[in-house]
Scaffold this active site. Structure first.
Site, short mmCIF file in Angstrom:
data_model
loop_
_atom_site.label_atom_id
_atom_site.label_comp_id
_atom_site.label_asym_id
_atom_site.label_seq_id
_atom_site.Cartn_x
_atom_site.Cartn_y
_atom_site.Cartn_z
N GLY A 7 -41.54 24.70 -24.88
CA GLY A 7 -41.94 25.67 -23.86
C GLY A 7 -43.34 26.16 -24.21
CG HIS A 175 -34.18 41.05 -26.75
ND1 HIS A 175 -35.17 41.90 -27.18
CD2 HIS A 175 -34.81 40.08 -26.04
CE1 HIS A 175 -36.34 41.45 -26.74
NE2 HIS A 175 -36.16 40.34 -26.05
N1 APR Z 1 -38.29 21.71 -21.53
C1 APR Z 1 -39.49 22.17 -21.95
N2 APR Z 1 -40.15 23.18 -21.36
C2 APR Z 1 -39.55 23.77 -20.30
C3 APR Z 1 -38.29 23.37 -19.82
C4 APR Z 1 -37.65 22.28 -20.49
N3 APR Z 1 -36.47 21.84 -20.11
N4 APR Z 1 -37.98 24.16 -18.76
C5 APR Z 1 -38.99 25.03 -18.61
N5 APR Z 1 -39.95 24.79 -19.52
C6 APR Z 1 -41.22 25.48 -19.73
C7 APR Z 1 -41.94 25.86 -18.45
O1 APR Z 1 -42.64 24.74 -17.90
C8 APR Z 1 -42.88 26.95 -18.95
O2 APR Z 1 -44.15 26.42 -19.32
O3 APR Z 1 -40.99 26.73 -20.37
C9 APR Z 1 -42.18 27.51 -20.19
C10 APR Z 1 -41.81 28.97 -20.06
O4 APR Z 1 -42.99 29.68 -20.08
P1 APR Z 1 -43.26 31.00 -19.19
O5 APR Z 1 -42.70 30.82 -17.83
O6 APR Z 1 -44.70 31.36 -19.36
O7 APR Z 1 -42.34 32.10 -19.90
P2 APR Z 1 -42.71 33.02 -21.15
O8 APR Z 1 -43.32 34.28 -20.68
O9 APR Z 1 -43.40 32.20 -22.18
O10 APR Z 1 -41.24 33.39 -21.65
C11 APR Z 1 -40.42 32.40 -22.24
O11 APR Z 1 -39.03 33.98 -23.34
O12 APR Z 1 -39.00 36.28 -23.24
C12 APR Z 1 -38.41 35.10 -22.79
O13 APR Z 1 -37.57 35.66 -20.61
C13 APR Z 1 -38.53 34.93 -21.30
O14 APR Z 1 -36.99 33.14 -21.16
C14 APR Z 1 -38.37 33.46 -21.16
C15 APR Z 1 -39.02 32.93 -22.44
#
Ligand code: APR
Length: 311
Positions: A7, A175
């Site tokens: 991610g 959390h």
């Molecule tokens: N495999 C890899 N990456 C993925 C997948 C997957 N199957 N599904 C989604 N992603 C990626 C998305 O493309 C995105 O780039 O996960 C990333 C999530 O990033 P953001 O939307 O920017 O979220 P972020 O603010 O980083 O938060 C991540 O942490 O605090 C928690 O609630 C929040 O669950 C969220 C996580």
């Protein structure tokens, strides 16, 4: 020492950046499903190296788990945020499917990794990671308390007008902004209980600010925060990779500790090369125990949906 961050969104990329700037690992691999995103973020971070003087290598890949081979730590930040109109059940369904596919892919090439779970709802997603993988409980760490405790210390330092490095404090429980428990009774400024330094009203204000800390930022930023979450994950990764045995509040599986079982919930843990090496037993007073029980009940309610999905 190799870390993979699945991610490459706001939190994942910030975590990679902090790991690089602090040279916590020699290699960080960012993985995302969005074409080019992880490659782009990794390249941007690497272009800081010449001016900022680190030699950690950050790489980015799209879905190529083979590149994460032999990671010591895998951080899971992949997931979707809750969108307007989306029920909590839908969010749990989608994010559980994401955590499942990530765990399976990552374990194939890094069978000995320690996993740090960030994806929300974090306490439930950490339980999902454990149930899906069947790994020993020490290898799955939910990150929430590390972040919530950092926010608690920040608000205490602001209220006391003292450096944050001189403040100790921890947040246990879930959390979430109604489930976390900032332990104000045990917080100190250089060993002096803050309860001797702050009025009751000020103490309550700090507790409230901490509990809504994430929501306050979401309102200001228009999306959930990333600097402190990324730094909190990096702090955990540092304690694992360098076997620092730091006491960090984390979400872990309880098996009778604190009077609870079969849930992941935040409690103080010793974090070292084996992940969660020990749960530290803090004697809570009656009010704190009641809050902890309520918090656990709220998490169990959310977990019901996970159990439906996994059954
Ligand atoms: N495999 C890899 N990456 C993925 C997948 C997957 N199957 N599904 C989604 N992603 C990626 C998305 O493309 C995105 O780039 O996960 C990333 C999530 O990033 P953001 O939307 O920017 O979220 P972020 O603010 O980083 O938060 C991540 O942490 O605090 C928690 O609630 C929040 O669950 C969220 C996580």
């Amino acid at each position: 020492m190799k870390v993979s961050v699945i991610g490459a969104g706001n939190v994942g990329a910030t975590c990679a950046e902090v790991i690089a700037f602090r040279q916590i690992a020699s290699e960080v691999v960012l993985v995302d499903i969005a074409e080019g995103l992880a490659e782009g973020k990794a390249m941007d971070i690497m272009q800081c190296a010449a001016n900022s003087g680190f030699d950690t290598v950050v790489k980015g890949v799209t879905k190529q788990y083979a590149r994460t081979v032999n990671s010591d730590v895998v951080v899971i930040t992949s997931g979707i945020p809750r969108k307007p109109g989306m029920t909590r059940e839908e969010l749990i369904g989608t994010n559980t499917a994401i955590v499942k596919s990530v765990m399976e892919n990552a374990l194939t090439v890094s069978p000995n990794a320690i996993f740090v779970i960030v994806t929300n709802p974090m306490d439930t997603m950490a339980l999902a990671a454990l149930k899906i993988s069947g790994l020993a409980k020490n290898r799955i760490i939910g990150m929430g308390g590390a972040l919530d405790s950092a926010r608690f210390k920040y608000f205490l330092s602001q209220k006391l007008d003292k450096p944050v490095a001189d403040i100790e404090g921890m947040v246990i429980g879930g959390h979430g902004d109604t489930t976390m428990i900032p332990l104000i009774r045990l917080a100190t400024y250089k060993g002096i209980p803050v309860t001797q330094l702050l009025s009751e009203a000020d103490q309550q204000e700090v507790v409230k600010q901490t509990m809504v800390g994430g929501a306050t930022l979401t309102k200001l930023l228009g999306t959930s925060a990333w600097y402190a979450p990324g730094a909190a994950v990096a702090h955990l990764v540092d304690s694992i990779l360098h076997d620092r045995k730091k006491l960090i509040p984390c979400s872990t599986l309880l098996e009778g500790e604190y009077g609870e079982q079969n849930i992941f919930i935040g409690v103080p843990c010793i974090i070292g090369k084996n992940g969660i090496e020990k749960i530290v037993d803090v004697t809570l007073n009656k009010e704190e125990k009641d809050e902890f029980r309520k918090s656990a009940e709220a998490i169990k309610e959310v977990n019901k949906e996970l159990h439906n999905i996994l059954s």
